[in-house]
Design an enzyme around this catalytic site. Structure first.
Site, mmCIF file in Angstrom:
data_model
loop_
_atom_site.group_PDB
_atom_site.id
_atom_site.type_symbol
_atom_site.label_atom_id
_atom_site.label_comp_id
_atom_site.label_asym_id
_atom_site.label_seq_id
_atom_site.Cartn_x
_atom_site.Cartn_y
_atom_site.Cartn_z
ATOM 1 N N LYS A 1 28.615 34.685 31.646
ATOM 2 C CA LYS A 1 28.183 34.847 33.030
ATOM 3 C C LYS A 1 27.977 36.322 33.323
ATOM 4 C CE LYS A 1 29.253 34.693 37.848
ATOM 5 N NZ LYS A 1 28.699 36.062 37.918
ATOM 6 N N GLY B 1 37.103 42.658 35.488
ATOM 7 C CA GLY B 1 36.748 42.762 36.900
ATOM 8 C C GLY B 1 37.958 43.037 37.758
ATOM 9 N N SER B 2 37.928 42.543 38.970
ATOM 10 C CA SER B 2 38.963 42.867 39.940
ATOM 11 C C SER B 2 40.265 42.129 39.660
ATOM 12 C CB SER B 2 38.488 42.524 41.355
ATOM 13 O OG SER B 2 38.488 41.122 41.556
ATOM 14 N N GLY C 1 41.104 38.191 38.648
ATOM 15 C CA GLY C 1 41.936 37.955 37.472
ATOM 16 C C GLY C 1 43.095 37.023 37.782
ATOM 17 N N GLU D 1 40.928 42.202 31.835
ATOM 18 C CA GLU D 1 40.994 43.648 32.061
ATOM 19 C C GLU D 1 40.706 43.847 33.534
ATOM 20 O OE1 GLU D 1 40.225 46.902 33.238
ATOM 21 O OE2 GLU D 1 38.378 46.907 32.065
ATOM 22 N N CYS E 1 36.908 51.441 35.733
ATOM 23 C CA CYS E 1 38.305 51.019 35.797
ATOM 24 C C CYS E 1 39.257 52.039 35.192
ATOM 25 C CB CYS E 1 38.465 49.679 35.079
ATOM 26 S SG CYS E 1 37.830 49.681 33.392
ATOM 27 N N GLU F 1 43.335 51.016 43.976
ATOM 28 C CA GLU F 1 42.094 51.354 43.285
ATOM 29 C C GLU F 1 40.948 51.400 44.290
ATOM 30 O OE1 GLU F 1 39.946 50.179 39.116
ATOM 31 O OE2 GLU F 1 40.605 48.522 40.374
#
Length: 500
Positions: A190, A243-244, A248, A265, A301, A400
């Site tokens: 995706k 991603g975020s 996750g 991650e 990141c 973040e």
């Protein structure tokens, strides 16, 4: 002069994006599409299909069918495809960089920086091609005596759902797809809705490399419904996601129903520790501020967005970081003089500006802090921003931000620096600037982070990459990543008449 990227569409070869399922390109079942607006200009760049849950079901079914043969394919077959694809990536690097500039606004000048480049992606495929005939099982001596064998085998895990972010699709496509295919898995990929056109072309080239139909399938569109269906599908054996942290956590929750394997991650709030014996404090400041402002404009990141600086060199560091901020240029990503990108969308723009407003009460605003106007008014540009004299417990030092914002925190001793660095929910990366080799290794060993750069930072295809704590689960890169796409099986067999 108003910025426009539209003249570059035809020369870049951009075309409408479709789904790729079982070796065929097709529109979404319900005909849904997404119009992509460029983050630097607001212009409509193009359209691509929005996959429905039914489209994801088709892709997973195709991957499941293809797994029956690809999972048993020969070493020669898999190595040949991976190496041929690496060559195609290198040959089409300029084309892919142009498509990425139309996707997310990352300037062409940054496209050759190794960690986010097509070259790095090609190297990842080359590296994992080398593991195909090296990751296997073992034979072990029996504990119970007698004449029998105790053996282990590593077998491909099955259908993998791989979900890419928008900021580094070249590298992360490779980090997920190369070991999965090399291990014998099949993939439903995706792409992010904010970086689709470059991924479509990468998939086209993979088919050109000889990958059989159904082994890799592409679905496009936002996280709902395509991503949600992919992470909950009962026939997906593993999900690999970058991603975020919020998404996750949702994947971990969704995996519970079928006990899917997951690799995640999930970002970071990585520190740069600058000691008074750093070889070049000014260069340390420029490196740190550059990672927060150049290229992805802080939307990375692993960027060192927290600078922990010894008081002896504190003012020197801030002055040099401020100089680096002043040197950053914005605008047309196809202009070779442009070195930084806009924020990816208006939602992220508002989020970053909100953190900056909060930061004004948590630290001293040294520079920046505003949205760029004038020629940049149609884009999502925020000026490079530095906050000094920030307490490590402040919101802007803990959360973040994912934008061009550096928080600077002073320290007085090595012990304090280590404590500050580890005082975070994240643990993805860290930078360490010192001329003392013993200190470098002493501090690096005590930092709770997955990747640590000493007087510099780099991503390497053969090194594991991932985080401690809430920065994620598992690693990408190297042997450990390859093994993560396999299951280990034990087999016992008597060689004589005795029964075990």
């Amino acid at each position: 002069m108003t910025i426009t990227v539209l003249p570059h569409r035809d020369t870049a070869g951009l075309k409408a994006g479709q789904l790729f399922i079982d070796g065929e390109w097709a529109s979404a079942r319900d005909g849904s599409t997404w119009t992509h607006h460029h983050p630097a200009t607001g212009e409509e760049v193009g359209e691509f299909a929005v996959a429905s849950a039914a489209d994801v079901d088709d892709a997973v079914a195709a991957a499941g069918k293809a797994f029956e043969s690809w999972g048993r394919s020969t070493v020669t077959t898999r190595v040949s495809v991976l190496l041929k694809y690496a060559g195609l990536l290198r040959a089409h690097a300029d084309e892919l960089r142009a498509l990425l500039a139309l996707d997310n606004g990352v300037p062409l000048s940054f496209g050759n920086i190794y960690a986010t480049s097509v070259t790095a992606a090609a190297d990842v495929f080359t590296h994992h091609a080398g593991w195909v005939d090296k990751v296997g099982g073992t034979t072990l001596p029996p504990y119970q005596g007698g004449d029998h064998l105790a053996m282990t085998f590593r077998e491909p895990i099955g259908v993998v759902g791989a979900i890419l972010p928008w900021n580094a699709p070249f590298l992360l496509f490779a980090q997920k797809v190369a070991p999965a295919l090399g291990a014998g898995c099949t993939v439903v990929l995706k792409a992010s809705e904010y970086a689709t056109f470059s991924v479509v072309r990468m998939v086209e080239l993979l088919a050109e490399a000889g990958l059989p139909p159904g082994v890799l399938n592409l679905v496009t569109g936002p996280g709902d419904p395509a991503g949600e269906r992919l992470i909950t599908h009962p026939d997906v054996a593993k999900v690999s996601f970058t991603g975020s942290r919020a998404v996750g956590k949702r994947i971990v929750e969704a995996s519970a129903g079928t006990l899917k394997r997951v690799s995640l991650e999930l970002g970071g709030k990585s520190p740069a520790l600058v000691f008074p014996d750093a070889p070049n404090v000014g260069l340390a400041a420029m490196t740190t501020m550059g990672a927060v402002t150049m290229g992805l404009s802080g939307q990375a990141c692993v960027a060192n967005t927290r600078a922990l600086v010894h008081r002896e060199v504190y003012d020197e560091f801030i002055t040099a970081a401020q100089g680096m901020a002043a040197a950053v240029t914005y605008g047309d990503p196809f202009d070779p003089g442009v070195i930084s990108s806009p924020l990816i969308n208006e939602r992220q723009l508002e989020r970053v500006l909100g953190y900056i407003e909060r930061g004004k009460s948590e630290g001293r605003l040294v520079t920046g802090g505003e949205r760029l106007d004038g020629d940049y008014a149609d884009g999502n540009f925020v000026a490079p921003t530095i906050f000094a004299d920030v307490d490590n417990s402040a919101t802007i030092a803990q959360e973040e931000i994912f934008g061009p914002v550096l928080t600077v925190v002073p320290f007085d001793s090595e012990e304090e620096a280590i404590a500050l660095a580890n005082d975070t929910e994240y643990g993805l990366g860290a930078g360490l600037f010192t001329g003392d080799t013993a200190r470098a290794f002493r501090v690096a060993r005590r930092l709770r982070a997955g990747t640590i750069g000493i007087n510099g930072f780099q991503i390497e295809p053969h090194l594991p990459f991932g985080g401690f704590k809430q920065s994620g689960l598992g690693r990408e890169g190297g042997r450990s990543a390859f093994e993560a796409f396999t299951e280990e099986k034990s087999v016992l067999m008597p060689l004589g008449e005795e029964m075990m």
